[in-house]
Design an enzyme around this catalytic site. Structure first.
Site, short mmCIF file in Angstrom:
data_model
loop_
_atom_site.label_atom_id
_atom_site.label_comp_id
_atom_site.label_asym_id
_atom_site.label_seq_id
_atom_site.Cartn_x
_atom_site.Cartn_y
_atom_site.Cartn_z
N ASN A 97 -17.85 27.33 -22.79
CA ASN A 97 -18.44 26.22 -22.03
C ASN A 97 -18.14 26.31 -20.53
OD1 ASN A 97 -19.50 25.05 -24.35
ND2 ASN A 97 -17.60 23.92 -24.75
N SER B 162 0.83 -1.21 0.00
CA SER B 162 0.00 0.00 0.00
C SER B 162 0.86 1.26 0.00
CB SER B 162 -0.94 0.00 1.22
OG SER B 162 -0.19 -0.12 2.41
N ASN C 71 -1.66 -2.36 13.27
CA ASN C 71 -3.12 -2.19 13.28
C ASN C 71 -3.55 -0.94 14.05
OD1 ASN C 71 -3.03 -4.56 11.93
ND2 ASN C 71 -3.90 -5.83 13.56
N SER D 46 -14.62 25.50 -27.54
CA SER D 46 -14.83 24.23 -28.23
C SER D 46 -13.79 24.11 -29.33
CB SER D 46 -16.24 24.22 -28.81
OG SER D 46 -16.29 23.40 -29.96
N GLN E 252 -7.33 -2.13 4.27
CA GLN E 252 -6.33 -1.33 3.57
C GLN E 252 -6.99 -0.53 2.43
OE1 GLN E 252 -2.16 -2.70 3.08
NE2 GLN E 252 -2.70 -2.91 0.92
N LYS F 127 -8.10 3.50 2.48
CA LYS F 127 -7.30 4.71 2.25
C LYS F 127 -7.52 5.33 0.87
CE LYS F 127 -4.06 2.61 4.60
NZ LYS F 127 -5.15 1.97 5.36
N LYS G 158 -18.60 28.88 -29.02
CA LYS G 158 -18.88 28.28 -27.72
C LYS G 158 -18.04 28.85 -26.57
CE LYS G 158 -21.18 25.05 -26.92
NZ LYS G 158 -21.11 23.65 -27.33
N TYR H 138 -8.88 -6.41 12.85
CA TYR H 138 -8.32 -5.96 11.57
C TYR H 138 -8.41 -7.07 10.52
CZ TYR H 138 -5.12 -4.30 7.98
OH TYR H 138 -4.59 -3.90 6.79
N THR I 235 -39.89 26.78 -8.59
CA THR I 235 -40.14 25.43 -8.09
C THR I 235 -40.48 24.62 -9.34
OG1 THR I 235 -42.51 25.80 -7.77
CG2 THR I 235 -41.11 26.24 -5.87
N1 ARG Z 1 -0.97 -1.26 5.19
C1 ARG Z 1 -1.89 -1.77 6.13
C2 ARG Z 1 -3.21 -1.04 5.99
O1 ARG Z 1 -3.21 -0.05 5.35
C3 ARG Z 1 -1.37 -1.57 7.51
C4 ARG Z 1 -1.94 -2.51 8.53
C5 ARG Z 1 -1.41 -3.88 8.31
N2 ARG Z 1 -1.69 -4.77 9.38
C6 ARG Z 1 -1.63 -6.09 9.19
N3 ARG Z 1 -1.88 -6.81 10.19
N4 ARG Z 1 -1.34 -6.61 8.04
O2 ARG Z 1 -4.21 -1.42 6.46
#
Ligand code: ARG
Length: 467
Positions: free
Chosen positions: A287, A23, A111, A279, A324, A327, A285, A319, A156
């Site tokens: 836009n 990640s 975690n 355009s 992941q 994010k 135009k 977890y 309306t």
């Molecule tokens: N990169 C992981 C995430 O974004 C971090 C947590 C990983 N924890 C694990 N037990 N694999 O969630």
């Protein structure tokens, strides 16, 4: 590269798994929060005598040197071979300071680390959202002050309904964006009320850690009450994504109106050249691409909210790696909103308002018909009867090509003897506007009050900006 968790394994991880699992491409943006979290964790470990003062000092110095390199050293690169930013910083620390670095992860897990980092990061990013909302509302107030007398048709069903002003219309949005700030604040306050750090993997730790201390130092109110909840909770992402989605609903509706208003059919506004596009084929135009893109980008943010809800809905505690996925969704949502606000506000400020066209449109759609009925009601007629008579007068006007302002008084009096010459004043647009002075209404002095109130509230919340 040797995995931190290599001990348990006999084989190297398949390279496809490494790439799939990683990640770091998207979570490296949390490096500052990760380092900050680690610094206070290390400080706490030594205060509680879990690691030595010397080790803690080496760790903290090492972390500062990494932060300095990431921020200022162009040669230094975050190694994207690492699984995530947490692993990278820990590995880099150990590379720099040796044995002491290996002690940092005592009484902690990725975690609790990742959810602590994410909260601190989102607090920072939504602060930008907040600032940009404040600037948008300020812009709406300033623009409105010029147009408190600019009559336009209020709609309306997209049918001309009753007279309002351009200022009244803009201030409707200002109120929505004020609530958006409130929602962001509410979500951020809840997110920062409990710190998950020290929940460790899921079941706390056997070390005598001081969770209170790290919570306060990292900007939380207190440690979270349940370690399992601490590492499992992503409510905060969902709440923030909801608040962001509602901002996008407001921006998208506003954009839709901008698009309509700058069409030849309306021509209530003209966008500044710097905020419109041409355009490639049609030379005439101009836009409203910015407004269309903002409307379009609302879809991504709603999608991000869905992603978060669906990711979480079937997960057993605590977890799971599914998490992941939180994010990219929440980062995209907050980036998109911040990006939209940055361009939207100057577009609004720079647009040219064609108040004459608004007034002409207001003069045509019988938006004073309610006022005509109210005229009769004030002379003693029941509203339903007055409504019917006015409807008949409007039908007559449409057939014969009149508007209520220039309809001969004899025609009025044929329908009701209660009509006198003063009906013309009553249906005059300026009178209609002036009389709509109920609290929150469009009368110029009412809207001026609304503007003053919002400006005052803005002044207060501007001072409350998060650090
Ligand atoms: N990169 C992981 C995430 O974004 C971090 C947590 C990983 N924890 C694990 N037990 N694999 O969630």
């Amino acid at each position: 590269m040797d995995k931190m968790w290599a001990g348990r394994f006999k084989k190297e991880t398949d390279s496809k798994v490494n790439a799939f699992n990683s990640s770091i491409d998207f979570d490296q943006r949390m490096y500052f929060e990760d380092i900050k979290g680690s610094i206070f964790h290390a400080e706490m470990l030594s205060e509680e005598k879990i690691i030595s003062e010397n080790d803690s000092k080496a760790i903290i110095d090492g972390l500062y040197s990494i932060l300095d390199d990431i921020d200022n050293n162009d040669e230094f690169e975050i190694d994207t071979e690492s699984e995530d930013i947490h692993m990278f910083i820990e590995a880099e620390l150990t590379k720099r300071i040796g044995r002491a670095g290996k002690r940092l992860h005592t009484a902690r897990s990725r975690n609790d680390q990742v959810t602590t980092d994410l909260r601190m990061y989102l607090k920072r990013k939504t602060n930008t959202t907040r600032k940009r909302l404040i600037s948008l509302i300020g812009t709406l107030c300033r623009k409105s002050l010029r147009y408190t007398r600019a009559i336009m048709p209020g709609y309306t069903h997209l049918q001309r309904a009753q007279p309002i002003t351009f200022a009244h219309h803009l201030m409707a949005y200002a109120n929505m964006f004020m609530r958006d700030i409130d929602r962001i604040d509410d979500a951020v306050n809840r997110m920062m009320s409990e710190c998950p750090l020290g929940s460790c993997a899921l079941a706390g730790t056997t070390y005598p850690i001081d969770r209170e201390m790290t919570a306060i130092k990292l900007g939380f109110d207190k440690p979270c009450a349940n370690s399992l909840d601490g590492v499992s909770d992503r409510d905060f992402c969902i709440e923030i994504a909801s608040a962001l989605s509602i901002i996008m609903v407001h921006l998208s509706r506003f954009s839709e109106e901008i698009i309509l208003w700058c069409s030849w059919e309306f021509k209530f506004i003209e966008l500044d050249d710097a905020f419109a596009t041409g355009s490639s084929i049609m030379p005439q135009k101009k836009n409203p691409d910015v407004a269309e893109l903002v409307r379009g980008k609302s879809a991504r943010v709603f999608g991000d909210l869905q992603t978060l809800l669906v990711t979480m809905k079937g997960l057993p505690l605590a977890y799971n790696k599914d998490m992941q996925e939180d994010k990219e969704a929440i980062f995209d949502a907050v980036d998109t909103v911040n990006l939209c606000l940055r361009t939207f506000t100057p577009m609004i400020w720079s647009m040219d308002v064609k108040d004459e066209n608004m007034r002409n449109a207001a003069a045509k759609g019988f938006i004073n018909a309610t006022d005509c009925a109210d005229y009769l009601v004030k002379k003693g007629m029941a509203f339903r009867d007055a409504y019917k008579i006015t409807g008949e007068l409007v039908a007559y006007c449409i057939e014969e090509g009149y508007i209520l302002e220039d309809l001969p008084i004899e025609i009025y009096r044929k329908k009701s003897r209660l009509f006198n010459d003063d009906v013309r004043v009553a249906v005059n647009l300026d009178t209609c506007l002036k009389k709509r002075s109920s609290y929150g209404g469009p009368a110029p002095e009412c809207v001026t009050k609304q503007i003053i109130n919002i400006k005052e509230k803005l002044r207060i919340i501007r001072n409350e900006l998060h650090d």
